[in-house]
Design a protein around this motif. Structure first.
Motif, short mmCIF file in Angstrom:
data_model
loop_
_atom_site.label_atom_id
_atom_site.label_comp_id
_atom_site.label_asym_id
_atom_site.label_seq_id
_atom_site.Cartn_x
_atom_site.Cartn_y
_atom_site.Cartn_z
N THR A 364 0.82 -1.21 0.00
CA THR A 364 0.00 0.00 0.00
C THR A 364 0.86 1.27 0.00
OG1 THR A 364 -0.22 -0.22 2.39
CG2 THR A 364 -2.03 -1.07 1.05
N ALA A 365 2.17 1.08 0.16
CA ALA A 365 3.07 2.23 0.03
C ALA A 365 3.25 2.60 -1.44
CB ALA A 365 4.42 1.93 0.69
N ILE A 366 2.88 1.65 -2.34
CA ILE A 366 3.00 1.92 -3.77
C ILE A 366 1.78 2.76 -4.19
CG2 ILE A 366 3.28 0.89 -6.07
CD1 ILE A 366 3.97 -1.76 -4.67
N ASP A 367 1.99 3.70 -5.04
CA ASP A 367 0.89 4.52 -5.56
C ASP A 367 -0.12 3.66 -6.28
OD1 ASP A 367 1.29 7.01 -4.76
OD2 ASP A 367 1.99 7.83 -6.70
N GLY A 368 -1.38 3.86 -6.00
CA GLY A 368 -2.42 3.11 -6.71
C GLY A 368 -2.75 1.77 -6.07
N PHE A 369 -2.20 1.46 -4.91
CA PHE A 369 -2.54 0.23 -4.18
C PHE A 369 -3.09 0.61 -2.80
CE2 PHE A 369 0.25 -1.40 -7.38
CZ PHE A 369 -0.07 -2.74 -7.55
N GLU A 370 -4.31 0.17 -2.51
CA GLU A 370 -4.92 0.52 -1.23
C GLU A 370 -5.61 -0.67 -0.60
OE1 GLU A 370 -7.84 3.69 -1.27
OE2 GLU A 370 -6.41 4.91 -2.41
N LEU A 371 -5.59 -0.73 0.72
CA LEU A 371 -6.35 -1.78 1.41
C LEU A 371 -7.84 -1.49 1.23
CD1 LEU A 371 -4.60 -2.27 4.87
CD2 LEU A 371 -4.82 -3.97 3.05
N LYS A 372 -8.63 -2.52 0.97
CA LYS A 372 -10.06 -2.29 0.79
C LYS A 372 -10.74 -2.03 2.14
CE LYS A 372 -14.26 -3.98 -1.32
NZ LYS A 372 -14.95 -5.07 -2.03
N TYR A 373 -10.30 -2.77 3.15
CA TYR A 373 -10.93 -2.62 4.47
C TYR A 373 -9.90 -2.12 5.47
CZ TYR A 373 -14.04 -5.96 2.15
OH TYR A 373 -14.86 -6.60 1.26
#
Lengths: 437, 118, 480
Positions: A364-373
């Motif tokens: 999630t430190a990469i741009d464009g990657f996020e945890l859903k919950y």
């Protein structure tokens, strides 16, 4: 050519004479004319050729160097002790231990398995195993069924494949399944309370759930108890070593998939269904149960017990038809748990937890990657990415990495266990950094 | 015992105590009884219909009710000590019933003895 | 022998994994369990010694003769184990992309194809985990078939009283009520009883052939006709396929759906109670109800087809007990067309040879040719000297022979059911027959002593009554 039959031609001749028929075909007197047909099957081959054929097939499969896929099947380190014990032919080539006197080893091992499952889940009773984690869930729900009630409330967080198996099992019996919605990845208490009605006999969820989220299982358990309905949890065995036990959460039945306990991935099977329950439900539990007793000289003895519940005695009135279960897989889990022991089980659980969190943090430190919950998770988590899941999968495959499960075009379910080293994780991250939508 | 009435399916009924159990012949045929499943207080039983079952190690048999009515008491001792049935089948009553009607199939103790004589 | 729990010493562990090389993550205290699971703490050598000792208190086909009727305890080829251990099969994840598991899919495709040919069916699923699971899946197919045709009144399954207990139990799990029909005096289906039982509510007849007394149901064509004319289906319990494989096909006999036990007929080991594998085959009319996915062959290679809309749904999480299926394929590849047929013939020969040698000494259930197994009764012997089938079984244990199946089928009193299988040599059968005949003499010589067996095992006869009355099924939870 080998056919695994030890007869010489002259022995066959002699035996036919004793039986009083002229040749092997005559053993099917009167049947051949009606049914005999020439089957379209290839000729037999030598063992050497067949071995080569399977080696070729095995080579046609891609065994990934690093695996970040779970979703119901998990890669863990299997100690050599497990493989060594499990290669003993006395265990492999025995039938179900009907003759207790010559099967004490198998019976005692099952007793130990039942005891370990009880320890792990905190439950009071257990059985010799069920087919897998999904059929165990279906069986567990049926154990809680009551006359005059026809509905079970199941969390949407349960593995969709398990839900499908439960649907298959419940449909012909007239039971209805209603799903409880998720809220931030967790089973919604509000939705559960809204759906609890007089026709509900049980509530069920998975811990952690399919999306990796750690449920407020005790809270859901309290709601179930307040409503006077049964409560079933489908649990992951390593999570059990750390988290509040199903018993502590108020579950009446705890079931799960035992594959992580020493069984290789093996393209989905053989795996292991396990079950634990409260004592009052002992006689409603399906399958074989081993009990401890003694012989006429007072020596400890183990036997298959409470058999009058089972199909061979109760026939259509039995609660289940299960006969062969997954005994050798249960033995695998037993030897694994004995090897890992109290500390080893916790260590594997802690490492899986830590590595999954490290992986999630890096990703999630990469741009464009996020945890859903944002809810707490165990060793799996869902990531939403701006890059398409298919593209991620292709890039990873090129680098000999098996990525998480594609849930939708931009969502993937990732997993880590103690097997994934920091180096492997960092390599995955560097691949993901290269993926541009 | 002579006051008891019997079903051919080996259950007895005591009109004096409104109790139901299984016969000595039945317990003997079953062998060591390991478990009894009985209804709960307040449930209805119906004459000629099974209300529970008895298990031995390798067999299970249904218990048919000689009477119709409501269960008022269940012999809880049998849950922890089913062997009481083997010890004295006529003392080991299973359920007490507020009887509304009695099965027409009931036979006398003497006739039952005749029936089960080897 | 002490349990592994009693060998536990605080601080021991036999698992050796790398130290955690990422920052340790801690969960909030409130969600953790209050006490650790009390799993045993033992060292590696303790684990090895303990379970090796337990293995010596077990008895498998590799240890000796195992004529357990209805269980087909044939030799489990070592080649099967070798190929099932290949990392190319054990290391693959069930949710990998199909193009990365072409070898595994070929195994499934090829086995399904071979099993369809051997049973005379059109489509096969490998998903069921065991025989009873296959029965259950088959009954769900039957249910889906009738319902899909709007035939909603078919709620009964007919089962002969000689059937395996799993048959009625599986049918009941699938929501059916059961009609038990009595067998004729020869143990075969009583056609009149069948005719009286079928009707508009008949969903299917469940029948194994050869039947459970080891006799081929010669009336099978007529049985199929009666059931089909009533609108029902015919289900084949594959437990006894070993007698006829390669020669006679259930599909040609009129069966519509069949389950197989790969752990019986196709030489995969039984593992002390599984994992088995219970593939289901069916005729075209039922294929759309099969659980998915199914492996299909396309121009780009093998693929997994999603299940049809009409599918009964999955019966297992993934594709069944894959490594068991793989072993069965290895067996079929080695035997081939002729080998399979010969295996069945020799299984029948071995059973008939044993029966011929015991005939006259023990009353056998059939005087004719039997199939792969035969049943003898100890009823007369019991009446005469009080020695039961159980006593014979327990005495055989002392002669290093696994006893035959006892007290089954239920229609034969004091039954001993022998199934020697084709992998036993004449010498072994001669030894077994000699032994059984010696035991018969021994029983007559001293019936009381005979009832005290076994005496060479770690335990004598266990107290099963206490075990069932006061169940102790978890270590440390009993009062003593």
């Amino acid at each position: 050519m080998s056919t695994y039959t030890p007869h010489t031609a002259s022995e066959i001749r002699e035996m036919l004479d004793v039986v009083g028929v002229k040749n092997l075909e005559s053993l099917y007197q009167g049947l051949e004319g009606i049914f005999a047909r020439d089957m379209n099957l290839p000729a037999g081959k030598s063992q050497q050729e067949v071995a080569r054929y399977f080696e070729k097939l095995a080579a046609a499969n891609n065994v990934f160097g690093s695996i970040f896929l779970g979703a119901g099947a998990y890669q863990h380190y299997i100690p050599p002790v497990v493989k060594s014990i499990l290669s003993r032919s006395e265990f492999i080539t025995a039938y179900t231990p009907y003759q207790a006197e010559m099967s004490q080893g198998i019976l005692q091992a099952i007793f130990e398995f039942q005891s370990m499952i009880a320890e792990l889940t905190g439950m009071q009773v257990s059985n010799a195993s069920l087919y897998d984690g999904s059929t165990a869930l279906a069986d567990g729900i049926l154990m809680l069924s009551e006359k005059k009630k026809n509905k079970v409330l199941l969390s949407e967080g349960i593995n969709p494949r398990s839900l499908e198996v439960v649907r298959t099992y419940l449909a012909p019996l007239g039971f209805e399944i209603e799903l409880i919605a998720l809220e931030n990845g967790k089973t919604s208490l509000a939705d559960l309370e809204k759906k609890l009605s007089d026709d509900v006999f049980a509530v069920g969820l998975a811990q952690p759930n399919f999306y990796g989220v750690i449920e407020d299982a005790a809270t859901i358990g309290e709601a179930a108890k307040a409503a006077g309905v049964g409560y079933i949890m489908q649990v992951e065995p390593f999570a059990c070593a750390l988290l509040k036990t199903p018993f502590e959460c108020g579950a009446d039945v705890a079931v799960g998939e035992g594959q992580p306990l020493g069984m290789p991935l093996s393209f989905g099977g053989p795996y292991l269904g396990f079950i634990g329950a409260r004592e009052k439900l002992t006689r409603r539990m399906q399958g074989r149960i081993v009990g401890k007793t003694h012989d006429s000289e007072g020596r400890d003895a183990y036997v298959l017990t409470l058999q009058a519940r089972e199909q061979h005695i109760r026939r259509e009135k039995a609660g289940s038809s299960i006969c062969s279960n997954q005994a050798l897989c249960a033995l695998t889990a037993t030897v694994y748990m004995a090897s890992a022991g109290k500390e080893g089980m916790k260590e594997v659980a802690r490492q899986s937890l830590s590595k999954a969190h490290y992986l999630a943090a890096q990703m999630t430190a990469i741009d464009g990657f996020e945890l859903k919950y944002s809810s707490e998770f165990f060793n799996e988590f869902v990531v939403v990415s701006s890059a398409p899941a298919d593209l991620i999968r292709n890039k990873c495959t090129e680098k000999n990495i098996l990525p998480g499960l594609k849930l939708s075009d931009h969502e993937m379910l990732w997993c880590a266990t103690e097997v994934n080293s920091k180096e492997d994780i960092d390599q995955l991250i560097s691949v993901l950094k290269e993926v541009r939508p | 015992m002579s006051k008891l009435k019997f079903l051919k399916s080996h259950e007895w009924y005591s009109a004096e105590n409104n109790t139901v159990g299984i016969s000595d012949f039945a317990q003997h045929e079953l062998g060591d009884i390991v478990f009894v499943e009985l209804p709960e207080v307040g449930e209805n039983v119906e004459a000629g219909v099974a209300f529970g079952n008895v298990e031995s190690v390798k067999a299970v048999s249904e218990i048919y009710s000689p009477v119709s009515g409501v269960v008022t008491e269940v012999n809880e001792d049998l849950q922890s000590a089913p062997e009481l049935i083997n010890q004295d089948a006529y003392a080991a009553w299973m359920i007490k019933v507020k009887v509304s009607s009695v099965s027409e199939e009931l036979i006398s103790s003497a006739d039952y003895d005749e029936l089960t004589k080897r | 022998m002490k349990t592994i729990f009693e060998k536990s010493q605080t601080g021991k562990c036999a698992l050796s994994i790398a130290a955690c090389d990422v920052p340790e993550y801690r969960l909030e205290e409130g969600i953790l369990r209050q006490e650790d699971a009390r799993l045993p703490e033992v060292s590696e050598i303790d684990v090895v010694r303990h379970y090796t000792a337990l293995s010596k208190r077990a008895y498998g086909v590799d240890d000796g003769f195992y004529p357990l009727g209805s269980c087909t305890m044939k030799y489990n080829p070592k080649l099967n184990e070798e190929v099932a251990a290949l990392p190319g099969f054990t290391g693959i994840h069930p949710l990998q992309c199909p193009r990365t598991v072409q070898g595994a899919l070929e195994v499934m495709y090829r086995l399904s194809e071979k099993l369809a040919e051997i049973t005379g069916m059109d489509q096969v699923t490998l998903q069921p985990a065991a025989g009873a699971h296959g029965e259950y899946t088959s009954l769900q197919l039957i249910r889906a078939y009738h319902l899909d045709r709007g035939d909603t009144q078919r709620n009964k399954i007919i089962v002969p009283d000689s059937a395996h207990g799993t048959n009625p139990a599986s049918a009941s799990m699938a929501g059916y009520s059961i009609i038990n029909i009595p067998s004729g005096p020869d143990g075969c289906v009583d056609l009149e009883a069948l005719k009286a039982a079928v009707g508009k509510d008949t969903a299917a007849l469940m029948l194994t052939n050869p039947n459970t007394v080891g006799i081929f149901e010669k009336g099978i064509t007529q049985i199929a006709k009666i059931v089909h004319e009533a609108g029902g289906l015919l289900y084949y319990d594959g437990a006894n396929l070993n007698a006829i494989m390669g020669t006679i096909r259930p599909g040609d006999m009129g069966y519509d759906v069949v389950h197989l036990n790969l752990h019986k007929t196709f030489s995969t080991p039984h593992g002390g109670g599984g994992p088995g594998s219970g593939p289901v085959g069916c005729k075209k009319a039922l294929a759309k109800y099969l659980p998915g996915p199914i492996v299909v062959k396309t121009q780009e290679g093998y693929a997994l087809s999603e299940s049809s809309e009409k599918s009964i749904g999955r019966v297992k999480t993934f594709y069944g007990n894959f490594l068991v299926a793989l072993r069965a394929l290895a067996y079929i590849e080695v035997l081939g067309k002729e080998g399979i047929k010969q295996a069945a013939q020799l299984a029948v020969l071995n059973a008939n040879y044993m029966m011929a040698r015991l005939k006259g000494k023990f009353p056998t259930h059939s005087s004719k040719i039997c199939m792969h197994e035969f049943v003898v009764s100890c009823e007369e012997i019991k009446k005469e000297i009080g020695v039961s089938a159980l006593d014979f079984a327990k005495t055989m244990i002392d002669r290093n022979m696994h006893p035959p199946t006892i007290y089954f089928p239920l229609i034969v009193h004091e039954a001993l059911m022998f199934e020697p299988t084709e992998t036993e040599s004449k010498a072994t059968l001669d030894w077994a027959c000699d032994t059984v005949l010696e035991l018969l003499e021994e029983a007559y010589r001293d019936p009381e002593a005979f009832k005290k067996h076994p005496c060479s095992m770690p335990i004598g006869r266990p107290d099963e009554v206490t075990a069932a009355r006061k169940p102790v099924i978890i270590f440390g939870r009993d009062s003593d």
